[in-house]
Design an enzyme around this catalytic site. Structure first.
Site, PDB file in Angstrom:
ATOM      1  N   LYS A  13      25.896   4.693  20.408  1.00  0.00           N
ATOM      2  CA  LYS A  13      25.625   4.868  21.848  1.00  0.00           C
ATOM      3  C   LYS A  13      26.464   3.882  22.671  1.00  0.00           C
ATOM      4  O   LYS A  13      27.117   4.257  23.630  1.00  0.00           O
ATOM      5  CB  LYS A  13      24.124   4.655  22.150  1.00  0.00           C
ATOM      6  CG  LYS A  13      23.209   5.578  21.350  1.00  0.00           C
ATOM      7  CD  LYS A  13      21.745   5.341  21.658  1.00  0.00           C
ATOM      8  CE  LYS A  13      21.180   4.008  21.204  1.00  0.00           C
ATOM      9  NZ  LYS A  13      21.106   3.825  19.742  1.00  0.00           N
ATOM     10  N   ARG A  88      13.147   5.912  25.436  1.00  0.00           N
ATOM     11  CA  ARG A  88      12.938   5.932  23.993  1.00  0.00           C
ATOM     12  C   ARG A  88      11.582   6.527  23.634  1.00  0.00           C
ATOM     13  O   ARG A  88      11.298   6.709  22.452  1.00  0.00           O
ATOM     14  CB  ARG A  88      12.972   4.501  23.465  1.00  0.00           C
ATOM     15  CG  ARG A  88      14.349   4.017  23.075  1.00  0.00           C
ATOM     16  CD  ARG A  88      14.212   2.538  22.746  1.00  0.00           C
ATOM     17  NE  ARG A  88      15.098   2.123  21.714  1.00  0.00           N
ATOM     18  CZ  ARG A  88      16.295   1.583  21.925  1.00  0.00           C
ATOM     19  NH1 ARG A  88      16.760   1.463  23.141  1.00  0.00           N
ATOM     20  NH2 ARG A  88      17.016   1.170  20.914  1.00  0.00           N
ATOM     21  N   ARG A 124      28.028  -4.468  11.660  1.00  0.00           N
ATOM     22  CA  ARG A 124      28.453  -4.638  13.056  1.00  0.00           C
ATOM     23  C   ARG A 124      28.648  -6.117  13.391  1.00  0.00           C
ATOM     24  O   ARG A 124      27.854  -6.973  13.018  1.00  0.00           O
ATOM     25  CB  ARG A 124      27.413  -4.053  14.003  1.00  0.00           C
ATOM     26  CG  ARG A 124      27.698  -4.396  15.464  1.00  0.00           C
ATOM     27  CD  ARG A 124      26.868  -3.613  16.448  1.00  0.00           C
ATOM     28  NE  ARG A 124      25.452  -3.749  16.242  1.00  0.00           N
ATOM     29  CZ  ARG A 124      24.539  -3.035  16.896  1.00  0.00           C
ATOM     30  NH1 ARG A 124      24.916  -2.125  17.765  1.00  0.00           N
ATOM     31  NH2 ARG A 124      23.262  -3.216  16.652  1.00  0.00           N
ATOM     32  N   ARG A 157      24.277  -9.602  15.446  1.00  0.00           N
ATOM     33  CA  ARG A 157      23.009  -9.564  16.180  1.00  0.00           C
ATOM     34  C   ARG A 157      21.850  -9.911  15.246  1.00  0.00           C
ATOM     35  O   ARG A 157      21.825  -9.465  14.104  1.00  0.00           O
ATOM     36  CB  ARG A 157      22.791  -8.148  16.764  1.00  0.00           C
ATOM     37  CG  ARG A 157      23.286  -8.017  18.177  1.00  0.00           C
ATOM     38  CD  ARG A 157      23.249  -6.615  18.701  1.00  0.00           C
ATOM     39  NE  ARG A 157      22.011  -5.890  18.509  1.00  0.00           N
ATOM     40  CZ  ARG A 157      21.784  -4.665  19.016  1.00  0.00           C
ATOM     41  NH1 ARG A 157      22.704  -4.080  19.748  1.00  0.00           N
ATOM     42  NH2 ARG A 157      20.651  -4.038  18.795  1.00  0.00           N
ATOM     43  N   ARG A 168      13.628  -0.671  12.752  1.00  0.00           N
ATOM     44  CA  ARG A 168      14.079  -0.042  14.004  1.00  0.00           C
ATOM     45  C   ARG A 168      14.208   1.474  13.814  1.00  0.00           C
ATOM     46  O   ARG A 168      13.840   2.249  14.684  1.00  0.00           O
ATOM     47  CB  ARG A 168      15.425  -0.623  14.427  1.00  0.00           C
ATOM     48  CG  ARG A 168      15.293  -2.013  15.050  1.00  0.00           C
ATOM     49  CD  ARG A 168      16.603  -2.772  15.050  1.00  0.00           C
ATOM     50  NE  ARG A 168      17.657  -2.180  15.812  1.00  0.00           N
ATOM     51  CZ  ARG A 168      18.948  -2.511  15.700  1.00  0.00           C
ATOM     52  NH1 ARG A 168      19.307  -3.450  14.843  1.00  0.00           N
ATOM     53  NH2 ARG A 168      19.851  -1.931  16.431  1.00  0.00           N
TER      54      ARG A 168
END
Ligand code: AP5
Length: 212
Positions: A13, A88, A124, A157, A168
Site C-alpha cells: 500500500k 480497517r 523491509r 520497523r 497483524r
C-alpha cells in the site's frame, strides 16, 4: 479523486501510494505513518496507540477516526487524496463515509498471499528521513543499507518481526471481509494482485483502473 488503498500488511500500500502521488499530484495520508509519528513525539495519542501497535493489534476505532476526521479538514485535501491504512474495520468505513459526505471514489484492494506478506515485511527496511521503503532482496538500496536519496542508515520497523507480522495478519483477516463487502456493495471495489512485481501492480492501477 478520493482513493483508498486497502490490503494486508505488506501488500504494498505504502509503495504504491508513493508511486501514485507522483502521478496524481495528490497528498498521501497513511494512518500508520501518522500514528508512528505520534508515538515518536510521545504525544497523548502516541502513548495510547503504542501498546496496540507494538502488539500488532488495531488502535481503537474512536482514536483513529478522530485523527482522520481532523486530517480531512485540512485544506490540502480539497482536490482529493490517497488514503492508506484506513478504513480497517466496518465501523471505520462507515465513519469515513460520514466524514466525507459523498464517500470515496475507489477502493483499490491489493490481495496478497500470506507467504508473500511475511517475506516482504521481515525483509523491509525504511529510511528514517524520507520514509522510502526498501527490501533486503526485492528492492535493496544501492549501497551499504543507506537510503539512495538521503544517504542515511535504514532501520527495521519494530512491528516487522515474524511474530508481530503474523498477529497483524490475523487481525487483518478478521476485519477485512466486512470492509471489502462495504465497498463491493457501493460498486467501488477494484481488485489487484499485490503478489505481482510492484511495477506491474502500478501499471494495472494507473492504466486499467484509473485510466491515467
Ligand atoms: P500500517 O503502517 O498501516 O501497516 P500495515 O497495514 O500493516 O501495512 P504496512 O505499512 O506494513 O505495509 P504496506 O502494505 O504499506 O507495504 P509496503 O509498501 O511498506 O499500520 C501499522 C499499525 O498502525 C497497525 O498494525 C495498527 O496498530 C495501527 N493502525 C494503522 N492504521 C490503523 C487503523 N485504521 N485502525 C487501527 N489501527 C491502525 O511494502 C512492504 C515491503 O514489501 C517493503 O519492503 C517493500 O519494499 C516491499 N514491496 C512492496 N510491494 C512489493 C512488490 N509488489 N513486490 C516486491 N516487494 C514489494
Amino acid at each position: 479523486m478520493k482513493l483508498i488503498l486497502f490490503g494486508p500488511p505488506g501488500a504494498g500500500k505504502g509503495t504504491q501510494a508513493k508511486l501514485l502521488i507522483e502521478k496524481l499530484k495528490l497528498p498521501h495520508i497513511s494512518t500508520g505513518d501518522i500514528l508512528r509519528s505520534e508515538v515518536k513525539n510521545n504525544t497523548g495519542l502516541g502513548k495510547q496507540a503504542k501498546g496496540f501497535m507494538d502488539a500488532g493489534k488495531l488502535v481503537p476505532d474512536a482514536l483513529v477516526t478522530e485523527m482522520v476526521r481532523k486530517r480531512m479538514q485540512e485544506p490540502d485535501l480539497k482536490n482529493g487524496f490517497i488514503l492508506d491504512g484506513y478504513p480497517r474495520t466496518e465501523a471505520q468505513a462507515k465513519a469515513l463515509d460520514d466524514i466525507l459526505k459523498g464517500g470515496i471514489d475507489k477502493a483499490i484492494y491489493l490481495s496478497t498471499s500470506e507467504r508473500v506478506v511475511v517475506q516482504r515485511l521481515t525483509g523491509r527496511r525504511v529510511c528514517p528521513k524520507c520514509g522510502t521503503n526498501y527490501h533486503l532482496t526485492n528492492m535493496p538500496p544501492k549501497k551499504d543499507m543507506l537510503c539512495d536519496k538521503c544517504q542515511v542508515g535504514l532501520f527495521q520497523r519494530p512491528d516487522d518481526n515474524e511474530a508481530t507480522v503474523k498477529n497483524r495478519l490475523s487481525v487483518y483477516l478478521k476485519e477485512c471481509s466486512a470492509v471489502l463487502d462495504f465497498y463491493k456493495k457501493q460498486g467501488k471495489l477494484e481488485d489487484v494482485s499485490g503478489d505481482l512485481d510492484s511495477g506491474e501492480v502500478f501499471k494495472i492501477i494507473s492504466e486499467k483502473i484509473l485510466a491515467l
